[in-house]
Design a protein around this motif. Structure first.
Motif, PDB file in Angstrom:
ATOM      1  N   GLU A  54     -36.881  21.771  35.575  1.00 40.42           N
ATOM      2  CA  GLU A  54     -37.245  21.577  37.270  1.00 40.42           C
ATOM      3  C   GLU A  54     -36.363  20.796  37.767  1.00 40.42           C
ATOM      4  O   GLU A  54     -36.587  20.327  39.418  1.00 40.42           O
ATOM      5  CB  GLU A  54     -38.529  19.874  37.047  1.00 40.42           C
ATOM      6  CG  GLU A  54     -39.614  20.315  36.273  1.00 40.42           C
ATOM      7  CD  GLU A  54     -40.038  21.399  36.486  1.00 40.42           C
ATOM      8  OE1 GLU A  54     -40.528  21.403  37.916  1.00 40.42           O
ATOM      9  OE2 GLU A  54     -40.758  22.989  36.139  1.00 40.42           O
ATOM     10  N   LEU A  55     -35.057  20.579  37.608  1.00 44.74           N
ATOM     11  CA  LEU A  55     -34.153  19.667  38.750  1.00 44.74           C
ATOM     12  C   LEU A  55     -32.984  21.087  38.720  1.00 44.74           C
ATOM     13  O   LEU A  55     -32.191  20.762  39.595  1.00 44.74           O
ATOM     14  CB  LEU A  55     -32.530  18.952  37.834  1.00 44.74           C
ATOM     15  CG  LEU A  55     -33.874  17.780  37.255  1.00 44.74           C
ATOM     16  CD1 LEU A  55     -33.062  16.860  36.300  1.00 44.74           C
ATOM     17  CD2 LEU A  55     -33.860  16.739  38.847  1.00 44.74           C
ATOM     18  N   SER A  56     -33.709  22.503  38.133  1.00 51.13           N
ATOM     19  CA  SER A  56     -32.475  23.186  38.660  1.00 51.13           C
ATOM     20  C   SER A  56     -32.648  23.770  39.880  1.00 51.13           C
ATOM     21  O   SER A  56     -32.154  24.551  40.652  1.00 51.13           O
ATOM     22  CB  SER A  56     -32.944  24.992  37.648  1.00 51.13           C
ATOM     23  OG  SER A  56     -34.129  24.863  37.536  1.00 51.13           O
ATOM     24  N   TRP A  57     -33.584  23.632  40.457  1.00 52.89           N
ATOM     25  CA  TRP A  57     -34.223  24.159  41.727  1.00 52.89           C
ATOM     26  C   TRP A  57     -32.881  22.967  42.997  1.00 52.89           C
ATOM     27  O   TRP A  57     -31.992  23.440  44.177  1.00 52.89           O
ATOM     28  CB  TRP A  57     -35.185  23.001  42.822  1.00 52.89           C
ATOM     29  CG  TRP A  57     -35.576  21.835  42.672  1.00 52.89           C
ATOM     30  CD1 TRP A  57     -36.206  21.347  41.391  1.00 52.89           C
ATOM     31  CD2 TRP A  57     -34.835  21.223  43.997  1.00 52.89           C
ATOM     32  NE1 TRP A  57     -35.793  20.513  42.117  1.00 52.89           N
ATOM     33  CE2 TRP A  57     -35.555  20.152  43.435  1.00 52.89           C
ATOM     34  CE3 TRP A  57     -34.838  21.288  44.686  1.00 52.89           C
ATOM     35  CZ2 TRP A  57     -35.101  18.511  44.610  1.00 52.89           C
ATOM     36  CZ3 TRP A  57     -34.061  20.360  45.784  1.00 52.89           C
ATOM     37  CH2 TRP A  57     -34.558  19.077  45.496  1.00 52.89           C
ATOM     38  N   LEU A  58     -32.448  21.912  42.744  1.00 58.65           N
ATOM     39  CA  LEU A  58     -31.124  21.655  42.524  1.00 58.65           C
ATOM     40  C   LEU A  58     -29.926  22.133  43.387  1.00 58.65           C
ATOM     41  O   LEU A  58     -28.788  21.988  44.138  1.00 58.65           O
ATOM     42  CB  LEU A  58     -29.962  19.600  42.228  1.00 58.65           C
ATOM     43  CG  LEU A  58     -31.356  19.242  42.171  1.00 58.65           C
ATOM     44  CD1 LEU A  58     -31.067  17.733  41.185  1.00 58.65           C
ATOM     45  CD2 LEU A  58     -31.375  18.623  43.640  1.00 58.65           C
ATOM     46  N   ASN A  59     -29.467  23.363  42.805  1.00 59.61           N
ATOM     47  CA  ASN A  59     -28.492  24.301  42.616  1.00 59.61           C
ATOM     48  C   ASN A  59     -28.767  25.147  43.948  1.00 59.61           C
ATOM     49  O   ASN A  59     -27.600  25.611  44.323  1.00 59.61           O
ATOM     50  CB  ASN A  59     -28.496  25.070  41.173  1.00 59.61           C
ATOM     51  CG  ASN A  59     -29.275  26.341  41.595  1.00 59.61           C
ATOM     52  OD1 ASN A  59     -30.176  26.566  42.186  1.00 59.61           O
ATOM     53  ND2 ASN A  59     -29.165  27.816  40.715  1.00 59.61           N
ATOM     54  N   LEU A  60     -29.752  25.006  44.904  1.00 59.94           N
ATOM     55  CA  LEU A  60     -29.570  25.714  46.524  1.00 59.94           C
ATOM     56  C   LEU A  60     -29.834  24.669  47.156  1.00 59.94           C
ATOM     57  O   LEU A  60     -29.373  25.420  48.245  1.00 59.94           O
ATOM     58  CB  LEU A  60     -31.432  25.665  46.813  1.00 59.94           C
ATOM     59  CG  LEU A  60     -32.277  26.744  45.509  1.00 59.94           C
ATOM     60  CD1 LEU A  60     -33.991  26.592  46.151  1.00 59.94           C
ATOM     61  CD2 LEU A  60     -31.506  27.919  45.686  1.00 59.94           C
ATOM     62  N   LEU A  68     -27.984  23.955  35.631  1.00 59.02           N
ATOM     63  CA  LEU A  68     -28.991  23.929  34.761  1.00 59.02           C
ATOM     64  C   LEU A  68     -29.897  25.348  34.955  1.00 59.02           C
ATOM     65  O   LEU A  68     -30.722  25.535  33.906  1.00 59.02           O
ATOM     66  CB  LEU A  68     -29.753  23.044  35.023  1.00 59.02           C
ATOM     67  CG  LEU A  68     -29.243  21.377  36.042  1.00 59.02           C
ATOM     68  CD1 LEU A  68     -29.474  20.888  37.145  1.00 59.02           C
ATOM     69  CD2 LEU A  68     -29.020  20.382  35.044  1.00 59.02           C
ATOM     70  N   VAL A  69     -29.765  26.106  35.522  1.00 60.84           N
ATOM     71  CA  VAL A  69     -30.053  27.468  35.148  1.00 60.84           C
ATOM     72  C   VAL A  69     -30.207  28.554  34.009  1.00 60.84           C
ATOM     73  O   VAL A  69     -31.233  27.987  33.013  1.00 60.84           O
ATOM     74  CB  VAL A  69     -29.784  28.245  36.995  1.00 60.84           C
ATOM     75  CG1 VAL A  69     -30.756  29.576  35.645  1.00 60.84           C
ATOM     76  CG2 VAL A  69     -30.448  27.853  37.587  1.00 60.84           C
ATOM     77  N   PRO A  70     -28.829  28.490  33.748  1.00 59.42           N
ATOM     78  CA  PRO A  70     -28.665  29.300  32.046  1.00 59.42           C
ATOM     79  C   PRO A  70     -28.762  27.978  31.309  1.00 59.42           C
ATOM     80  O   PRO A  70     -29.538  28.192  29.710  1.00 59.42           O
ATOM     81  CB  PRO A  70     -27.304  29.151  31.780  1.00 59.42           C
ATOM     82  CG  PRO A  70     -26.775  28.760  32.960  1.00 59.42           C
ATOM     83  CD  PRO A  70     -27.987  28.670  34.234  1.00 59.42           C
ATOM     84  N   LEU A  71     -28.748  26.713  31.047  1.00 59.85           N
ATOM     85  CA  LEU A  71     -29.227  25.323  30.083  1.00 59.85           C
ATOM     86  C   LEU A  71     -30.819  25.694  30.064  1.00 59.85           C
ATOM     87  O   LEU A  71     -31.450  25.146  29.035  1.00 59.85           O
ATOM     88  CB  LEU A  71     -28.316  24.088  30.938  1.00 59.85           C
ATOM     89  CG  LEU A  71     -29.012  23.070  29.505  1.00 59.85           C
ATOM     90  CD1 LEU A  71     -27.991  23.690  28.727  1.00 59.85           C
ATOM     91  CD2 LEU A  71     -28.579  21.840  30.219  1.00 59.85           C
TER      92      LEU A  71
END
Length: 108
Positions: A54-60, A68-71
């Motif tokens: 859910e927090l991986s959107w922060l990479n944008l 966080l995406v590959p994690l």
């Protein structure tokens, strides 16, 4: 044009995969915890993976959070396989004491 394609790829392939996958993992972990269908370590690992997803959107917004995406993605695949094998194949439903079973309007 290349920059636009990069951000489109990140939105659809990176975070666009990790956020729904995190929702899926959380959607399996939380009910499994409530019904005690999975062991505690599998549930806690699933909740942690779901939060990372859910927090991986922060990479944008903050490119340093790209990890966080590959994690979410790779351990999430392993988690889903482990959870699939750990889930029971049937669930026994127990009603209140003395309750009668009703099938199509008839008391069984």
């Amino acid at each position: 044009m290349v920059q636009a394609l990069y951000w489109l790829d990140q939105a659809l392939g990176g975070s666009g995969f990790s956020v729904p996958f995190g929702i899926l993992i959380l959607g399996m972990s939380i009910p499994a915890a409530m019904l005690k269908l999975l062991s505690k370590w599998i549930v806690m690992f699933g909740i942690a993976l779901g939060i990372c997803g859910e927090l991986s959107w922060l990479n944008l917004i903050v490119p340093k959070t790209l990890f966080l995406v590959p994690l979410t993605r790779f351990p999430g695949f392993v988690w889903s396989i482990v959870a699939g094998f750990a889930l029971p194949s049937t669930i026994e439903r127990v009603g209140p004491a003395g309750a009668e079973r009703i099938i199509r309007g008839h008391v069984a």
